[in-house]
Design an enzyme around this catalytic site. Sequence first.
Site: not given
Ligand code: EPZ
Length: 422
Positions: A308, A123, A118, A400, A22-23
């Site tokens: 995850d 996020r 969320c 999802r 998915k991701n």
């Molecule tokens: C991706 O989300 C995945 N989703 C998430 O999977 C996964 O949990 C996450 O990566 C971490 O591995 C998809 O790929 C669609 P991040 P993403 O940006 O890209 C903070 C699932 O269950 N952050 O690495 O949104 C954020 O708040 C989903 O399949 C900032 O602070 O994750 C979080 O605490 C859930 N500022 C951490 O970093 C930013 O600009 C990780 O976020 C971006 C992120």
Amino acid sequence: MDSIRVKGNGALRGQIPIAGAKNACLALMPATLLSDEPLTLTNAPRLSDIKTMAQLLGSLGAEVASMQGGQVLALSSHDLSNLTADYDIVRKMRASNLVLGPLLARAGRAVVSLPGGCAIGARPMDIHITGLEALGAEIELKEGYLHAVAPRGLKGAVIEQRFASVGATENVVMAATLAKGTTVLKNAAREPEIVDLVKCLRAMGAEIEGEGTGTITIQGVDRLHGATHAVVTDRIELGTYMIAPAIAGGEVELLGGRRALLASFCDKLEEAGVEIAETDKGLRVSHATGRVAPVNVRTEVFPGFPTDLQAQMMALLCTAHGTSVLEETIFENRFMHAPELVRMGAGIEVHGGHATVRGVEKLKGAPVMATDLRASVSLILAGLAAEGETLVRRVYHLDRGYERLEEKLAAVGAEVERVREE
Ligand code: EPZ
């Protein structure tokens, strides 16, 4: 809203096919915006999030045709009629923000709603914004929308991310493929889904190296062409189903599974006493019925233990022979499965980013509520080993990220069925 009813039914045996990730797919689909030629994705998972992304791309003027029951997606974005990703779609799925980088690179402009709150955390998008501004974009927040423009086009830059954000890495890498000059992205995310996206971009004519390491270098090109790409196996679906024979006992072969996708997770499962063997078709996971040994888990960015899979691991550790501690370092609120597991008799105490799990002999089935995608599936896994019946409500969260979950589990002997509720 549908529910899923699951009853502990003893050891599991058989094979579970693992779908495309998915991701990975949610980042690969927006890549179509980078070229006016067709992009074909095979091994695509059949999930509601994929449909949502197709809906979003359609709203921008792209075409997304789904074939072979959704396993093949034919995308093209010859004429982009709209450059706004609407709040209604973005609030349903945060990954919608992955159209920001490609639209800026292709059209020099994008209006993307901030995803909003969320269940698992705030996020924010600051790392995305900082990276794209380094490439020359001007981004302003107005009435909940990010208004981004690149009046003089995008220009390569050296960027160091404060945190190895998956989504920010994907947005910046996609934008940089069409920027003028070279971009060096430091502290880039290293997840297999990033590697898969880069493979697809390279097939489209992008010049990129370093994927899977902390530094990705992109040499901008004038245009990208079409390509066909097979979506990588879903390591989170894989890890989820590896927990099933561990918690219920038995032996299950996960078709398409590869240890390299989940090395640290596999190490932890083996530390808990679960046996994992590579076969020519995938991974075979076995565990004599009974309980696992307690282990401590700390979620980290790849190649560390995946956030995850934290909820699923917690479900397993609820019946361990002792006390485990899970530390969630990626999201600020990702223990919502804990109170639901406690309703099933688990001994869990949450303090900030730490959850202490005292293993119990047996969980007891109960009606429970799904809150987010991975929390929902952890309740199903707990139900596989619980005495009596567990009814997991609001399973639209599950749909999802898990295709045909009840079929896949029933095929290895689980007593699980979907209950349609008006
Ligand atoms: C991706 O989300 C995945 N989703 C998430 O999977 C996964 O949990 C996450 O990566 C971490 O591995 C998809 O790929 C669609 P991040 P993403 O940006 O890209 C903070 C699932 O269950 N952050 O690495 O949104 C954020 O708040 C989903 O399949 C900032 O602070 O994750 C979080 O605490 C859930 N500022 C951490 O970093 C930013 O600009 C990780 O976020 C971006 C992120």
